[in-house]
Write a protein that holds these residues in place. Structure first.
Motif, PDB file in Angstrom:
ATOM      1  N   ARG A   6       0.855  -1.182   0.000  1.00 12.78           N
ATOM      2  CA  ARG A   6       0.000   0.000   0.000  1.00 12.78           C
ATOM      3  C   ARG A   6       0.893   1.234   0.000  1.00 12.78           C
ATOM      4  O   ARG A   6       1.901   1.281   0.691  1.00 12.78           O
ATOM      5  N   ILE A   7       0.524   2.208  -0.799  1.00 10.23           N
ATOM      6  CA  ILE A   7       1.280   3.467  -0.852  1.00 10.23           C
ATOM      7  C   ILE A   7       0.480   4.521  -0.106  1.00 10.23           C
ATOM      8  O   ILE A   7      -0.653   4.836  -0.475  1.00 10.23           O
ATOM      9  N   TYR A   8       1.088   5.035   0.957  1.00 11.26           N
ATOM     10  CA  TYR A   8       0.413   6.042   1.774  1.00 11.26           C
ATOM     11  C   TYR A   8       0.783   7.424   1.237  1.00 11.26           C
ATOM     12  O   TYR A   8       1.947   7.816   1.231  1.00 11.26           O
ATOM     13  N   THR A   9      -0.203   8.140   0.794  1.00  8.44           N
ATOM     14  CA  THR A   9       0.027   9.510   0.350  1.00  8.44           C
ATOM     15  C   THR A   9      -0.166  10.448   1.531  1.00  8.44           C
ATOM     16  O   THR A   9      -1.231  10.461   2.141  1.00  8.44           O
ATOM     17  N   PRO A  10       0.865  11.229   1.879  1.00 11.42           N
ATOM     18  CA  PRO A  10       0.716  12.148   3.014  1.00 11.42           C
ATOM     19  C   PRO A  10      -0.449  13.104   2.796  1.00 11.42           C
ATOM     20  O   PRO A  10      -0.677  13.573   1.687  1.00 11.42           O
ATOM     21  N   SER A  11      -1.188  13.348   3.844  1.00 12.19           N
ATOM     22  CA  SER A  11      -2.344  14.246   3.745  1.00 12.19           C
ATOM     23  C   SER A  11      -1.861  15.690   3.844  1.00 12.19           C
ATOM     24  O   SER A  11      -2.233  16.447   4.741  1.00 12.19           O
ATOM     25  N   ILE A  12      -0.964  16.035   2.918  1.00 11.72           N
ATOM     26  CA  ILE A  12      -0.397  17.380   2.894  1.00 11.72           C
ATOM     27  C   ILE A  12      -0.372  17.881   1.455  1.00 11.72           C
ATOM     28  O   ILE A  12      -0.710  17.163   0.530  1.00 11.72           O
TER      29      ILE A  12
END
Length: 581
Positions: free
Chosen positions: A498-504
């Motif tokens: 899973r690739i976590y995209t920063p919530s920024i």
């Protein structure tokens, strides 16, 4: 010889005339018939002078600046701030030293070799007729050294005035700003944290939480430059972190000469700051702590263990030991013993599973015996530090250790080699490959030096090389470790990764100026230009704004010259009237 009578009162010495003197009208008539003699001019020299305007006609803000930084993260942060201010004001920051009009050399005073590189760079700049501005700890600590004479210097706490210093240096002047920052007599942490900045890596923000330290180590030259402890207020540090996340940063490094001492001058402490920062770290972003000396973390072991276990804080801490001999530590004035260091390491290794402990060791400190050195070797063999900075001792001018009886140079070199051999005899993370469940979360932040891999870090802040998939950069990626080396591991994205995209926000482009606030604009006037954006249209806009900036400055310079010229003409006319009336 004619004489004047003293019976008559004269208004002025020019009233003394004789019959033989010519009258004013005669002199005026004769002047009309004077034929000037034509003097032959060296045309080549004349053309050269015409093409080379005097220094006072040079317009600052349109030149190229090359910035070179040596040393620690704190120094690198200072360099980023200076680059940001210069770029915001209109200067072009270039990666090519040969193209630059001015070199800004940001120095480190920890070791002799670093200062030697700094000195050689100054010499090279002078040989190539480059303008030079010096920054960092070397000129701050010893501004009167012979090789610094006549050169512009900006102090470590004056980096917010780098534009002024560069402007004056471009004009051919020498400027030195070395004073400390104070507020109502109280020493401040340094330049403001909300200044414009150009991050070397748009994904990583380096924040200095304090300057200086409380120790008085006998070998340390940095204290001469950075001074005693001065911490930034917590609110300012939290604001800086939040601004960084809004600009797409996904990793924050906290730095200082001693992060563990943070807040003692403000009535607070490091854990209090860290809990405030943890609260604003968005999902997918990480916080890395900087170096802390053993005495100041001993007081907060329980709280520090909790913070280092937080999922958005790297389980990593840099704790310098310098020597495993208590007698050597006493001569260094390190204010702890080996048992204190072991207590910190043992506690954190127990409470923070898998934590990476980095440490520093100095080989050949004055008075170090073979037995002292062997104690240090045993410490390394026992703990097998995954990150170990081995330094041969260099006596720094002006420090107490420089006056002590020195260990022979050959002995120091041999001890450095022997300890390096011990360090390279083990691979601390071989077990990561052998583990049955070897899927780990990594944060990808930069490119490897060989340009073949991305660099990611495990949650214990150990380097993992991963494939150069563009979609991984700035993201958290789950990988399987398939190879382990001394300084890095290699990983492949897990099959079900899973690739976590920063919530920024989207990161700034490389070289883009961060944080040009309205206050900075008002302080610097209309010269400040907005940060550029990486699109082709915005690049054209950037060139256009630079052209407008140059035209404004040309207009200002021309207006100034016209004003001066008119004033001179008025003065000459007044003198003419006085002579011929």
């Amino acid at each position: 010889m004619p004489s004047a009578s003293c019976d008559t009162l004269l208004d002025d010495i020019e009233d003394i005339v004789t019959q033989e003197d010519s009258k004013p009208q005669d002199r005026h008539f004769a002047r009309k018939h004077i034929v000037p003699k034509v003097r032959k001019r060296n045309s080549q020299k004349y053309l050269q002078e015409e093409n080379s305007p005097p220094s006072d006609s040079i317009i600052p803000g349109i030149q190229k600046v090359w910035i070179r930084t040596w040393g620690c993260s704190h120094n690198n942060s200072d360099g980023e701030y200076m680059a940001g201010q210069l770029a915001a004001y209109g200067y072009e920051i270039t990666d090519k030293a040969s193209d630059a009009d001015l070199w800004l050399l940001n120095s480190c005073t920890v070791k002799n070799p670093a200062e030697d590189h700094f000195r050689n760079s100054i010499k090279k700049a002078q040989e190539e007729n480059k303008k030079v501005v010096l920054a960092g700890c070397v000129p701050q600590a010893q501004p009167h050294q012979d090789y610094l004479k006549g050169l512009s210097i900006i102090g470590v706490q004056q980096i917010d005035r780098v534009v002024e210093v560069v402007e004056e240096t471009i004009k051919g002047h020498s400027v030195r700003l070395l004073g400390p920052k104070k507020d109502n007599g109280k020493r401040l942490g340094g330049a403001r944290l909300d200044l414009p900045k150009i991050r070397k890596n748009p994904l990583i923000e380096i924040i200095s939480i304090n300057t200086g330290c409380l120790n008085a180590c006998t070998y340390c030259k940095t204290k001469h430059a950075r001074g005693t402890l001065a911490s930034y207020p917590i609110d300012e540090l939290v604001d800086r972190a939040q601004q960084s996340f809004q600009e797409g940063v996904c990793e924050i490094w906290l730095t200082s000469e001693d992060t563990g001492a943070y807040g003692r001058d403000l009535g607070t402490d490091l854990p209090t700051l860290l809990w405030r920062l943890v609260a604003v770290i968005p999902e997918g972003a990480m916080l890395r702590l900087g170096m802390t000396n053993p005495p100041y973390i001993l007081e907060h072991l329980e709280e520090m263990a909790k913070i280092l276990n937080h999922p958005r804080v790297y389980a990593f801490l840099h704790i310098p030991v310098q020597s495993a001999s208590d007698s050597v530590l006493m001569d260094m004035k390190r204010e702890y013993c080996v048992a204190d260091f072991k207590r910190v390491v043992d506690f954190l290794k127990e409470k923070v599973p898998g934590i990476t402990i980095a440490t520093d060791i100095i080989c050949g400190f004055p008075g170090e015996t073979d037995q002292d050195f062997q104690e240090t070797v045993k410490l390394v063999e026992e703990y097998k530090f995954p990150s170990l900075f081995i330094n041969q001792f260099y006596p720094r001018p002006g420090t107490p250790a420089a006056k002590m009886e020195q260990v022979p140079a050959q002995v120091k070199k041999q001890r450095t080699k022997d300890l390096s051999r011990v360090f390279h005899s083990y691979n601390p993370y071989d077990h990561k490959v052998r583990e049955a469940c070897c899927q780990y979360t990594t944060l990808v932040t930069e490119q490897n030096a060989d340009s073949q891999y991305w660099i990611a870090h495990l949650l214990i802040f150990f380097k993992v090389l991963v494939p150069k998939n563009p979609s991984f950069m700035g993201k958290m990626v789950e990988v399987d470790i398939y190879e382990s080396g001394k300084h890095f591991m290699k990983g492949q994205p897990a099959s079900d990764a899973r690739i976590y995209t920063p919530s920024i926000s989207k990161p700034l482009a490389k070289g883009e100026v961060s944080g040009v606030t309205e206050e900075f604009r008002s302080r610097c006037g209309s010269h400040v230009r907005a940060p550029s954006v990486p699109s082709s249209a915005s690049q054209r806009g950037s060139v256009s704004s630079r052209t407008v900036l140059r035209l404004h400055r040309l207009h200002d310079a021309c207006a100034l010259k016209i004003s001066v010229g008119l004033a001179l003409l008025a003065l000459l006319f007044a003198l003419f009237v006085k002579v011929y009336n």
